[in-house]
Design an enzyme around this catalytic site. Structure first.
Site, PDB file in Angstrom:
ATOM      1  CG  ASN A   8      -1.754   1.192   1.397  1.00  0.00           C
ATOM      2  OD1 ASN A   8      -1.798   2.046   0.510  1.00  0.00           O
ATOM      3  ND2 ASN A   8      -2.442   1.290   2.525  1.00  0.00           N
ATOM      4  CE  LYS A  10      -0.349   3.139   4.725  1.00  0.00           C
ATOM      5  NZ  LYS A  10      -0.337   3.209   6.169  1.00  0.00           N
ATOM      6  CG  HIS A  94      -6.184   1.476   5.113  1.00  0.00           C
ATOM      7  ND1 HIS A  94      -5.748   2.457   5.983  1.00  0.00           N
ATOM      8  CD2 HIS A  94      -5.136   0.637   4.926  1.00  0.00           C
ATOM      9  CE1 HIS A  94      -4.487   2.216   6.296  1.00  0.00           C
ATOM     10  NE2 HIS A  94      -4.092   1.121   5.665  1.00  0.00           N
ATOM     11  CD  GLU A  96      -3.208   5.222   6.815  1.00  0.00           C
ATOM     12  OE1 GLU A  96      -3.192   5.341   5.586  1.00  0.00           O
ATOM     13  OE2 GLU A  96      -2.263   4.715   7.458  1.00  0.00           O
ATOM     14  CD  GLU A 164      -3.671  -2.990   7.214  1.00  0.00           C
ATOM     15  OE1 GLU A 164      -2.516  -3.106   6.802  1.00  0.00           O
ATOM     16  OE2 GLU A 164      -4.393  -2.018   6.928  1.00  0.00           O
ATOM     17  N   GLY A 170       1.830   2.100  10.762  1.00  0.00           N
ATOM     18  CA  GLY A 170       2.697   3.268  10.632  1.00  0.00           C
ATOM     19  C   GLY A 170       3.376   3.687  11.927  1.00  0.00           C
ATOM     20  CB  SER A 213       4.767  -1.735  12.064  1.00  0.00           C
ATOM     21  OG  SER A 213       4.302  -0.420  12.325  1.00  0.00           O
TER      22      SER A 213
HETATM   23  P1  PGA Z   1       2.461   0.194   7.653  1.00  0.00           P
HETATM   24  O1  PGA Z   1       1.026   0.357   6.938  1.00  0.00           O
HETATM   25  O2  PGA Z   1       3.072  -1.064   7.115  1.00  0.00           O
HETATM   26  O3  PGA Z   1       3.211   1.432   7.250  1.00  0.00           O
HETATM   27  O4  PGA Z   1       2.206   0.107   9.114  1.00  0.00           O
HETATM   28  C1  PGA Z   1       0.197  -0.757   6.736  1.00  0.00           C
HETATM   29  C2  PGA Z   1      -1.100  -0.319   6.097  1.00  0.00           C
HETATM   30  O5  PGA Z   1      -1.553   0.783   6.386  1.00  0.00           O
HETATM   31  O6  PGA Z   1      -1.711  -1.053   5.306  1.00  0.00           O
END
Ligand code: PGA
Length: 256
Positions: A8, A10, A94, A96, A164, A170, A213
């Site tokens: 991803n 982003k 997701h 976010e 997740e 993140g 992460s």
């Molecule tokens: P990250 O993001 O690996 O940077 O924690 C994972 C995601 O948001 O799918």
């Protein structure tokens, strides 16, 4: 079932950087038939990347879509448009999107329906916040998110689920193997209750990815964790070296 590696990106990368990253990842995965790889670039990069796709390359997915097929929704992109631009997959729900853009479970449900209507494979993201985990609500949260999003879903509609935990996305704080195994088991139970079949049910199997992460250092033990069918990687998918190292772990370490 092939193990799955999803990246991803982003809201990162411009076209030249994206092309270079895509090419490096594609070259590194060439001949690696044991993994299915899907990259989720920003929507503006879907069409140019899709135009250069070669056989065996990673597939492309959209990070989001609107649930209506068209209309007066300034700034939005429909599932049909994402597909038209070259996406085969789409992320839905997701954290976010849920947290920063107020997306609820009913919206996730409508987006799943939109994805299926457009012929996209949705990746439904679920996960608890830190406060919910501390209140020991993880199982209930996962059940609620899955139940509400999958209400009315055709039992054979294509689906991947990504577990997740919000507190791991993140942040550099990764869930332990025990936490991941337990949560994946709860997700699997809920999918079975929802008629989406236990693992192994022919044609009805829903892979469950872990995200939050994941990086080149922790991918080994996570890849060997029972119930993990793949990863959804954010930050570490922006560098070919770390992403390919994660791919190596994933291909090497299915649970016994
Ligand atoms: P990250 O993001 O690996 O940077 O924690 C994972 C995601 O948001 O799918």
């Amino acid at each position: 079932m092939k193990r799955i590696l999803a990246g991803n990106w982003k809201m990162n990368l411009l076209l030249a950087e994206a092309r270079a990253l895509f090419d490096e990842v594609a070259a590194g995965l060439r001949g690696r038939g044991d993994l299915a790889c899907v990259l989720f670039p920003p929507a503006t990069l879907l069409a140019p990347l899709a135009a250069a796709l070669r056989e065996g390359d990673p597939r492309l997915g959209a990070q989001n879509c609107h649930f209506e097929p068209k209309g007066a929704f300034t700034g939005e992109i429909s599932a049909e448009q994402a597909r038209d631009a070259g996406a085969s997959h789409v992320l839905v729900g997701h954290s976010e999107r849920r947290r920063l853009f107020c997306e609820s479970d009913p919206i996730a449900r409508q987006k799943l329906q939109a994805a299926w209507r457009a012929g996209l494979k949705p990746v439904l993201c679920v996960g608890e916040t830190l406060a919910e985990r501390e209140r020991r609500e993880t199982r209930d949260v996962l059940a609620r998110q899955l139940r509400r999003a999958l209400e009315g879903a055709p039992s054979r509609a294509p689906l991947w689920v990504a577990y997740e935990p919000v507190w791991a996305i993140g942040t550099g704080v990764v869930a332990t193997a025990e936490e991941v195994a337990e949560a994946h088991e709860w997700v699997r139970e809920e999918l079975t209750l929802a008629g989406r079949g236990a693992a192994g049910a022919a044609g009805n199997e829903v892979p469950i990815l872990y995200g939050g992460s994941v990086d080149a250092k922790n991918a080994g033990p996570l890849a060997r964790t029972p119930g993990v069918d793949g990863f959804l990687v954010g930050g570490a998918s922006l560098k070919a070296a770390s992403f390919l190292e994660i791919a190596r772990h994933l291909a090497a370490g299915p649970p016994d």
